[in-house]
Design an enzyme around this catalytic site. Structure first.
Site, PDB file in Angstrom:
ATOM      1  N   GLU A  68      -4.141   9.785  -6.067  1.00 48.07           N
ATOM      2  CA  GLU A  68      -2.687   9.583  -6.029  1.00 48.07           C
ATOM      3  C   GLU A  68      -1.911  10.859  -6.341  1.00 48.07           C
ATOM      4  OE1 GLU A  68      -4.700   7.245  -7.191  1.00 48.07           O
ATOM      5  OE2 GLU A  68      -4.150   5.469  -6.031  1.00 48.07           O
ATOM      6  N   HIS A 137      -2.087  -4.545 -11.817  1.00 51.28           N
ATOM      7  CA  HIS A 137      -1.526  -4.583 -10.461  1.00 51.28           C
ATOM      8  C   HIS A 137      -0.144  -5.228 -10.397  1.00 51.28           C
ATOM      9  CE1 HIS A 137      -5.715  -3.737  -9.554  1.00 51.28           C
ATOM     10  NE2 HIS A 137      -5.403  -3.484  -8.298  1.00 51.28           N
TER      11      HIS A 137
END
Lengths: 369, 348
Positions: A68, A137
């Site tokens: 990322e 999440h």
């Protein structure tokens, strides 16, 4: 007009942007295989007509390693040197892996370099809350990024807004973070299949009303509309206002909507402390205090992490029941004694909303803190 | 001293190398004095002692190639050819600064010469250079991108994410490790496992170690090979250059412990890259001593002029604090005229 889902509208906007400008590229994990449903064609197969990889090729559809920090940083660097990347970061909770690049590079480079840098990059991510994915999440982290001057923050709640706002995001010469709520993915409406853009900083009055105003963000918008529907038979008329973009924020629109009724509830799926609702509430209190007929009330997710069990998770987010309760409280009226158990509080994710009452309602509004 | 690097570059190029090394040296010497006199606010990190490493790398790049850097920040844009006046004005915080006084020493950038920005975050600009390489690849414009980073940043994860991405996509990127052997006070060998250059092979790219980073031609040769490889479409390279900073980590820094011993310092001071190259140019008959003296005097004047440029530049107006946060509006955060931080009056 065509009926599009929220996810389909995002895919349509991406395709438009890719066709309109060769500098637009899509970068992200699993974008080749269309795992998250916005880079596909008409059918399920990769070879189906309109599949992004087939249509635009690997030079412009870039499957990334799971990295990322460099995905975000490289997109910034590419934006500074001629490309206009759309980055698919899949889950919003993964943005933290790249926090340095968002905060120290994306947000600061134009400013810090005296206007030399232009950073036209869009970072899309999905907030998988309410889907039993657990704490890693389920985050709704847009308020953290609202605290970083230099970033633009977009939170579309409808398919038509998702499409028009994404086109504007790609046109914008600044870094834009688009937060998409998964609970909205399946929602559908008539969407103009032609190209159009929705300007940033212009909110939308989703529903008009005269007794109270609910300012709702992202996944809380349809819940606020449902609350307004539920309150109508009680003779309570509720306006629902969706700012659509949090940075820039339509402060004038929010203040006007708040002042119109003087009774204000702010519904925001993010955490309570320093959330979008906190900022919106503060602005209303600062600027239209005289028009208020009672305190601004917030309906947010309380300041806890998201538990896995559906028995625990569901009632933490602002839902139609908690929003309706907050509206009644602001009007000083009691909930009707019948009908609540019988009302259809099916959530947009298809599951039954658990109507919290009494102590549960206190949790859902964060007031128990 | 052995003479491994080719000495066949055009005479003008070699003289330009010496000029740029001198610019860095004299600019940083002056900046150091100005910090100590309070004429430059905050501090600066000088490249004194590392000029060969900086200039050898910068001059292996073309004018339109990209470059990112770090906190030891003045040498990179100077090495890439940036004019000194706006750099000096930036260090002082003047409106004529290359970043209009908004960046300061740590965040110099001169996009006109391909300098995409120095970074105060160790390693933070490496992914930016990877992205510049991605642009070049997608747009097929033949530009190369180089990331300067130190031995300290060599242990940041973003370097390896960047090397992997650049490697797998064959991006035209050069990862240039300026190994001055100390991360502030920490000797690199005490925090670094193995050899930095060897890490290139783990990502399928050449990893070259320039042992004599005080020789500008040696650095130039190694980086030129990496640039050639990048332009040919063969992908990224890692180049580690061994060098030494002569000053403290930052100007004005006073530490209780001297972490570098006197003998080591003396050895490196005896290998001053500017002195070495001057002698080399004379020995090979590229330039006469008088010519090089004139060059030095010329550079001193350039630095004087840069300070004069800064002196005559006004400090920025407070309203500039709200400029360039976004592309399209001074007050894009809140569109409301009286919002809490939307007006200048509100922050006064």
């Amino acid at each position: 007009m065509t009926v599009m889902s929220y996810l389909g509208a995002i895919g349509a906007a991406q395709k438009e942007a890719m066709l309109a400008d060769e500098r637009v590229v899509i970068i992200g994990e699993d974008v080749e295989a269309n795992v998250y449903g916005t880079t596909g064609g008409a059918g399920k197969s990769r070879a189906s007509e309109g599949d992004f990889l087939q249509q635009f090729g690997r030079n412009r559809i870039r499957n990334t390693p799971i990295s990322e920090e460099v995905i975000v940083g490289a997109a910034i660097g590419a934006a500074m040197t001629g490309l206009r990347p759309i980055v698919d970061l899949s889950y919003s909770s993964f943005l933290y892996m790249a926090m340095d690049q968002f905060v120290n590079q994306a947000a600061k480079n134009r400013y810090m370099f005296g206007g030399q840098a232009s950073v036209p990059v869009v970072f899309r991510s999905a907030m998988f809350y309410g889907l039993n994915t657990g704490a890693h999440h389920s985050d709704r982290p847009y308020p953290m990024f609202m605290n970083v001057p230099g970033l633009k923050i977009v939170t579309p709640a409808f398919p038509s807004d998702a499409k028009g706002l994404l086109r504007t995001a790609v046109d914008t010469d600044d870094p834009v973070l688009v937060f998409e709520a998964c609970v909205l993915w399946g929602s559908k409406e008539e969407v103009d299949e032609r190209e159009y853009r929705i300007p940033f900083g212009v909110g939308r009055s989703v529903r008009t009303g005269t007794d109270a105003t609910v300012i709702a963000v992202s996944g809380a918008v349809p819940e606020a509309v449902a609350a307004a529907d539920a309150l109508a038979p009680e003779g309570i008329s509720v306006e629902v206002f969706d700012p659509r973009t949090l940075v820039p924020l339509d402060v004038e629109g929010i203040l006007d909507a708040a002042a119109r009724t003087g009774r204000v509830v702010v519904a925001d799926p993010a955490h309570r402390t320093c959330g979008a609702a906190a900022e919106i509430s503060a602005l209303i209190s600062e600027h239209v205090f005289d028009a208020l007929r009672g305190p601004v009330r917030r309906v947010t997710t309380p300041d806890v992490q998201i538990p896995f069990s559906p028995a625990l998770e569901k009632q933490l987010y602002p839902n139609r029941v908690a929003i309706a309760d907050a509206v009644r409280a602001s009007l000083g009226v009691a909930a009707p004694t019948t009908g609540r158990d019988g009302d259809d509080s099916t959530g947009p994710d298809g599951s039954g909303g658990t109507p919290p009452s009494g102590q549960d309602a206190a949790v859902a509004t964060g007031a128990a803190r | 001293m052995t003479d491994p690097a080719p000495r066949s570059l055009p005479r003008d190029t070699q003289l330009e190398m010496q000029r740029r090394m001198l610019r860095i040296r004299r600019f940083d010497e002056r900046a150091s004095k100005m910090v100590k006199r309070g004429q430059i606010p905050g501090t600066v990190h000088t490249s004194i002692g590392q000029e060969a490493q900086v200039v050898g790398a910068c001059m292996a790049l073309g004018d339109t190639d990209f470059m990112t850097g770090n906190h030891r920040s003045h040498g990179h844009p100077i090495g890439k050819g940036a004019p000194l006046g706006p750099l000096m004005a930036e260090l002082v915080g003047k409106s004529g600064g290359v970043c209009q006084g908004k960046g300061g020493s740590l965040h110099l950038a001169d996009f006109a010469v391909g300098s995409l920005g120095e970074s105060g975050i160790v390693g933070g600009s490496i992914p930016i250079a990877v992205g510049a390489g991605l642009s070049s690849k997608v747009l097929a414009n033949d530009r190369v991108s180089l990331a300067f980073f130190g031995d300290g940043a060599a242990n940041q994860g973003c370097l390896y994410e960047g090397m992997n991405m650049a490697g797998v996509w064959k991006l035209p990127v050069i990862f240039l490790c300026e190994n001055n052997q100390y991360a502030l006070s920490t000797p690199a060998h005490t925090v670094t496992s193995g050899v930095i250059a060897d890490r290139g092979s783990g990502f399928g790219m050449p990893g070259v170690r320039v042992e004599n980073g005080q020789d500008v031609l040696a650095v130039h040769e190694a980086v030129s090979a990496a640039v050639q490889r990048a332009r040919a479409g063969d992908g990224p390279s890692l180049v580690e250059v061994i060098t030494y900073r002569y000053n403290e980590h930052s100007e004005g820094l006073r530490l209780g412990v001297d972490y570098r011993n006197a003998q080591e310092k003396a050895q490196w001071l005896a290998r001053d890259p500017i002195v070495l190259f001057r002698e080399d140019l004379i020995r090979r008959g590229v330039a006469a001593a008088e010519e090089l003296d004139a060059l030095e005097a010329d550079v001193l004047r350039e630095v004087d002029d840069a300070v004069a440029f800064s002196d005559q530049s006004p400090y920025p107006e407070l309203s500039v604090a709200f400029d360039d946060l976004y592309s399209d509006s001074r007050f894009a955060v809140h569109r409301f005229r009286d919002s809490s931080f939307g007006t200048l009056e509100a922050v006064r």
